[in-house]
Design a protein around this motif. Sequence first.
Motif, PDB file in Angstrom:
ATOM      1  N   LYS A 389       0.858  -1.189   0.000  1.00 36.88           N
ATOM      2  CA  LYS A 389       0.000   0.000   0.000  1.00 36.88           C
ATOM      3  C   LYS A 389       0.884   1.226   0.000  1.00 36.88           C
ATOM      4  N   LEU A 390       0.609   2.145  -0.930  1.00 40.54           N
ATOM      5  CA  LEU A 390       1.466   3.303  -1.151  1.00 40.54           C
ATOM      6  C   LEU A 390       0.672   4.580  -0.869  1.00 40.54           C
ATOM      7  N   PHE A 391       1.297   5.559  -0.194  1.00 44.34           N
ATOM      8  CA  PHE A 391       0.640   6.822   0.123  1.00 44.34           C
ATOM      9  C   PHE A 391       1.563   7.983  -0.237  1.00 44.34           C
ATOM     10  N   TYR A 392       1.023   8.941  -1.027  1.00 49.75           N
ATOM     11  CA  TYR A 392       1.766  10.164  -1.351  1.00 49.75           C
ATOM     12  C   TYR A 392       0.813  11.152  -2.008  1.00 49.75           C
ATOM     13  N   GLU A 393       1.182  12.439  -2.009  1.00 51.35           N
ATOM     14  CA  GLU A 393       0.384  13.475  -2.667  1.00 51.35           C
ATOM     15  C   GLU A 393       0.773  13.536  -4.139  1.00 51.35           C
ATOM     16  N   GLN A 394      -0.221  13.435  -5.024  1.00 48.65           N
ATOM     17  CA  GLN A 394       0.082  13.500  -6.458  1.00 48.65           C
ATOM     18  C   GLN A 394       0.432  14.916  -6.902  1.00 48.65           C
ATOM     19  N   ASN A 395      -0.119  15.921  -6.234  1.00 49.24           N
ATOM     20  CA  ASN A 395       0.167  17.321  -6.545  1.00 49.24           C
ATOM     21  C   ASN A 395       0.610  18.020  -5.276  1.00 49.24           C
ATOM     22  N   THR A 396       1.626  18.842  -5.371  1.00 47.63           N
ATOM     23  CA  THR A 396       2.110  19.555  -4.194  1.00 47.63           C
ATOM     24  C   THR A 396       2.748  20.869  -4.604  1.00 47.63           C
ATOM     25  N   ARG A 397       2.725  21.815  -3.674  1.00 48.93           N
ATOM     26  CA  ARG A 397       3.413  23.094  -3.916  1.00 48.93           C
ATOM     27  C   ARG A 397       4.714  23.143  -3.115  1.00 48.93           C
ATOM     28  N   ASP A 398       5.012  22.048  -2.382  1.00 50.50           N
ATOM     29  CA  ASP A 398       6.264  21.944  -1.645  1.00 50.50           C
ATOM     30  C   ASP A 398       7.370  21.433  -2.565  1.00 50.50           C
ATOM     31  N   LYS A 406       3.611   0.472   2.879  1.00 48.84           N
ATOM     32  CA  LYS A 406       3.487  -0.683   3.764  1.00 48.84           C
ATOM     33  C   LYS A 406       3.525  -1.933   2.886  1.00 48.84           C
ATOM     34  N   VAL A 407       4.502  -2.821   3.136  1.00 46.97           N
ATOM     35  CA  VAL A 407       4.687  -4.021   2.320  1.00 46.97           C
ATOM     36  C   VAL A 407       4.222  -5.242   3.104  1.00 46.97           C
ATOM     37  N   ASN A 408       3.388  -6.066   2.474  1.00 50.48           N
ATOM     38  CA  ASN A 408       2.882  -7.271   3.129  1.00 50.48           C
ATOM     39  C   ASN A 408       3.520  -8.510   2.488  1.00 50.48           C
ATOM     40  N   SER A 409       4.819  -8.670   2.752  1.00 55.34           N
ATOM     41  CA  SER A 409       5.543  -9.833   2.221  1.00 55.34           C
ATOM     42  C   SER A 409       6.793 -10.049   3.052  1.00 55.34           C
ATOM     43  N   GLY A 410       6.964 -11.259   3.530  1.00 58.16           N
ATOM     44  CA  GLY A 410       8.142 -11.581   4.342  1.00 58.16           C
ATOM     45  C   GLY A 410       9.419 -11.625   3.523  1.00 58.16           C
ATOM     46  N   ASP A 411       9.307 -11.725   2.190  1.00 55.26           N
ATOM     47  CA  ASP A 411      10.504 -11.826   1.344  1.00 55.26           C
ATOM     48  C   ASP A 411      11.199 -10.483   1.157  1.00 55.26           C
ATOM     49  N   VAL A 412      10.443  -9.373   1.309  1.00 56.43           N
ATOM     50  CA  VAL A 412      11.010  -8.040   1.079  1.00 56.43           C
ATOM     51  C   VAL A 412      11.554  -7.481   2.378  1.00 56.43           C
ATOM     52  N   ASP A 432      11.504  -0.777   7.949  1.00 58.16           N
ATOM     53  CA  ASP A 432      11.289  -0.733   9.388  1.00 58.16           C
ATOM     54  C   ASP A 432       9.886  -1.264   9.660  1.00 58.16           C
ATOM     55  N   ASP A 433       9.828  -2.496  10.189  1.00 55.05           N
ATOM     56  CA  ASP A 433       8.542  -3.141  10.464  1.00 55.05           C
ATOM     57  C   ASP A 433       7.688  -3.195   9.190  1.00 55.05           C
ATOM     58  N   ASP A 434       8.311  -3.644   8.086  1.00 56.72           N
ATOM     59  CA  ASP A 434       7.664  -3.790   6.767  1.00 56.72           C
ATOM     60  C   ASP A 434       7.150  -2.468   6.198  1.00 56.72           C
ATOM     61  N   THR A 435       7.711  -1.359   6.668  1.00 52.63           N
ATOM     62  CA  THR A 435       7.235  -0.030   6.247  1.00 52.63           C
ATOM     63  C   THR A 435       8.420   0.879   5.942  1.00 52.63           C
ATOM     64  N   ILE A 452      10.339   2.771  -7.687  1.00 52.27           N
ATOM     65  CA  ILE A 452      10.635   2.182  -6.375  1.00 52.27           C
ATOM     66  C   ILE A 452      10.907   0.693  -6.557  1.00 52.27           C
ATOM     67  N   GLN A 453      12.045   0.255  -6.028  1.00 53.62           N
ATOM     68  CA  GLN A 453      12.382  -1.172  -6.077  1.00 53.62           C
ATOM     69  C   GLN A 453      12.202  -1.781  -4.687  1.00 53.62           C
ATOM     70  N   LEU A 454      11.589  -2.976  -4.630  1.00 50.32           N
ATOM     71  CA  LEU A 454      11.499  -3.745  -3.394  1.00 50.32           C
ATOM     72  C   LEU A 454      12.437  -4.940  -3.542  1.00 50.32           C
ATOM     73  N   LEU A 455      13.364  -5.101  -2.540  1.00 45.60           N
ATOM     74  CA  LEU A 455      14.434  -6.083  -2.680  1.00 45.60           C
ATOM     75  C   LEU A 455      14.436  -7.090  -1.526  1.00 45.60           C
ATOM     76  N   ASN A 456      15.091  -8.256  -1.764  1.00 43.99           N
ATOM     77  CA  ASN A 456      15.232  -9.257  -0.704  1.00 43.99           C
ATOM     78  C   ASN A 456      16.615  -9.148  -0.061  1.00 43.99           C
ATOM     79  N   ASP A 457      16.973 -10.141   0.804  1.00 45.38           N
ATOM     80  CA  ASP A 457      18.264 -10.130   1.507  1.00 45.38           C
ATOM     81  C   ASP A 457      19.448 -10.077   0.558  1.00 45.38           C
ATOM     82  N   ALA A 458      19.329 -10.778  -0.572  1.00 44.33           N
ATOM     83  CA  ALA A 458      20.438 -10.843  -1.540  1.00 44.33           C
ATOM     84  C   ALA A 458      20.435  -9.639  -2.489  1.00 44.33           C
ATOM     85  N   LEU A 459      19.600  -8.640  -2.178  1.00 48.94           N
ATOM     86  CA  LEU A 459      19.443  -7.427  -2.999  1.00 48.94           C
ATOM     87  C   LEU A 459      18.940  -7.721  -4.402  1.00 48.94           C
ATOM     88  N   ASP A 460      18.196  -8.841  -4.544  1.00 53.43           N
ATOM     89  CA  ASP A 460      17.499  -9.111  -5.801  1.00 53.43           C
ATOM     90  C   ASP A 460      16.224  -8.276  -5.839  1.00 53.43           C
TER      91      ASP A 460
END
Length: 831
Positions: A389-398, A406-412, A432-435, A452-460
């Motif tokens: 699950k991904l959260f961010y503002e699509q438009n911003t003036r900052d 938040k990632v729901n996978s033990g492999d990542v 940090d705690d799958d987040t 955005i890349q999600l990687l495992n222990d071997a950096l795959d």
Amino acid sequence: MKTINFAIDLGTTNSLIAKYDDGNIKIYNNPLGLKQTLPSCIAFRGNRTVIGDKALDYLEKDAENICMLFKRKMGTQDTYFVPSIDKEMSPIELSSLILKELKNFVNDEEVLDSVVITIPASFDTIQSNATKKAGYLAGFKEVVLLQEPIAACLAFANTSNIEVTDKQNWIVYDFGGGTFDVALVEVNDRELKVTDNLGDNYLGGADFDNLIVEHLIVPFIEDKLSLTNLWKDLKSKTTNFKGLYFELLKISEEAKKELSHYEETEIEIDIDVNGENFYEQFIIKREQFEDLISSRVEQTITFIQDVIKNNQLLNSQIDRVILIGGTTYVPLIKKRIADAIGVEVDSSIDPTSAVVHGAAYFAGSKPATVIEIEEKEVENTISETIDFKLFYEQNTRDLEELITCKVNSGDVNSYRIMRKDGGYDSGVKTLDDDTFSEFVPLLEGRLNPFKIQLLNDALDVLKVIDTVAINQGSYNVQGQPLPNDICMEVDDLDASTTRLDLVFAKGSILPLKKKIYKTASKTILRQSKSNLIINIIEGKSKGLPSSGLSIGYIEIFGKDLEEDLIKGTDIEIEIEVTESRDLKINVFLQSCDQEFKNVFSESERAISINKINMEINTVLGDVEELIKTNNSEENFEYSHQLENIRVGLIETQIAASLINDDDVSDAKFQLDDRKRKLIQNFDDLTRNKLIAQEIEEYNESKSNLEYHLNKEENERFQEKYTRIIKNEREVINSGNKYLIRSKIKELDELYDSIIQSSDENFITYFLHMKFVTEFINQRKADKLLKQGDEALEKKDYKSLRHIVYGLSALLPDYEKEKQKKFKDDSRTGLG
């Protein structure tokens, strides 16, 4: 991530196409003539179709083969007959030709598959669906609709140098060629939110043109040529004047433009009438023009005042009125708004291009869902088992923005964020705690795409998220509001009729989704002819079902069922409205274990003069009966309000009788719109009186109950009473007679419980029975009343109780009679 980028303002009189390109907006010019605007006009020349300015040139030579102003008939079954190709063309087909022509303006190397098309804020679902259908017919694979006031606001906010620190209220006044909208917009330092809107889909600059033709040009021609009924003949499909009507409209449009800059203009008429050439000139003064249009302009002022009043605001709380639409060039409009509202009227943005400009900003932030085959093949090679699950503002003036995932996978166990221009790379970081939460820097004034890349222990790399793009420097829009209530028709067994049950309220932000649980209000046997109706209606939730517009209808018959549907069993209904107004209905019958679903995108509805007259006649009788009743009761103020509605209905009926079903103008659609508003006004007026009666009955029930409650001093009854009246204010202020009625029912049930708890309490019941004038068996009732008097004298309250029961059984059952009329085939089957 690919964004839509392209936007089209599909206008009644003119259309435009623009592209968002890294923070900049490019409005394309027509390769022929290099104008930005394309007149929404089509000429059919045998095998050749001509669109835009060249089509307008043929108005003088071949007007009967010209089609224009068709946006105002979008969503209707009206068609345009074109003699040169011997074919009827629908508004959808004609609009698709305009859209195809606009595609030709774009010479970019990229394929134009996805587009944002703008619509008036007051377009109903059927009109919206018709616009989408035109887009798909033009060859687009993805069509996203955007309301025009939102687009205009985005253009103004993103191009003006106004600094908004505190919350502001803006009014967007959108007066185009064919439609009018007024929107109330809440603005802060980050985003825009449309909080309310009102409008008229049959009020626009084209109506000003019609007024000039009807009241100035036609009388002039009739006088010179000794003609009669020219105005009616001009608009008929069956006379030889159809082409002349559009030719005169073009002349009047030019006169309107001239009068926006000068105090007078000279009209030159060079036309053929009945085979003879007619050439004359005459002067129109601005004063004459303003007198003609003043009532229409006042209508728009009323819309502004209503939207301010409906939101409990003062004129002083409106920070500015933003003008858009070509009709706002008329000087009277700006003057009347300034006089009536007394706030800054801002015409700094180009009214003709503001909508497409803002729509392009919106398109630049909207991800395209159409994915090329090559992209799909790459996507399919990536693991689909990793949920996130991904959260961010699509438009911003900052200049930086937070991305949280938040990632729901033990492999990542790690991630990496890269800006696609190579200017930023977070490096590989541990979750940090799958987040993870990461502030990313943004390039100013442009779209910032990230990978955005999600990687495992071997950096795959296990997963690539390639859909993140943040638009810096642009205002965001907080969704698109629903322009009308969306309701479901349900049975009201107490009132022996059907009513509307609110599903989504006007102003709710699209997309919307809700699960509703109902019970079957009748039994439908397998293989029987009985049916269950799911009817979704767009219109006022407090109004009559007949005053709304049906936008989705599912009928389930006994022959469709695998098991009997028993009265009282549960029905689960899921209703979804997408951002572009597709309606999805999913019905689950738990007792039958069956599911019925459909997606609705109705794009046409029929309007006929006979239907308008029939619906007016249906209501007129009720209005006149109420006027008579209120006059006899000397309730003259209420009667006067009803009289205004009666006069309006009769005037509409007279106007309808003067036009034919083959009329090529917008007259019948305007009359249908006026008829619906008058019927809604009648519904509002009578409903308010009924609500007042319901509130009076509620207070009476409450007062009677409190008297006996104080006498009994029973804690159990007191607790129940407190629970019933807990949300009393909310129910009374709701203006919903069904909610108030249900409260009265609860109070009455508690009252009956208190009365029946003691024999002595039946004294009051018995005394009421003595005043009843009608029993089923009067002889038997008289005997019981005599016995009751004797029991009362002896203080034999136990016997009195049974006498009251006997008398109650002899009362006429009016409710049963009402229920008889409310037969199974009149019900929806939903309780």
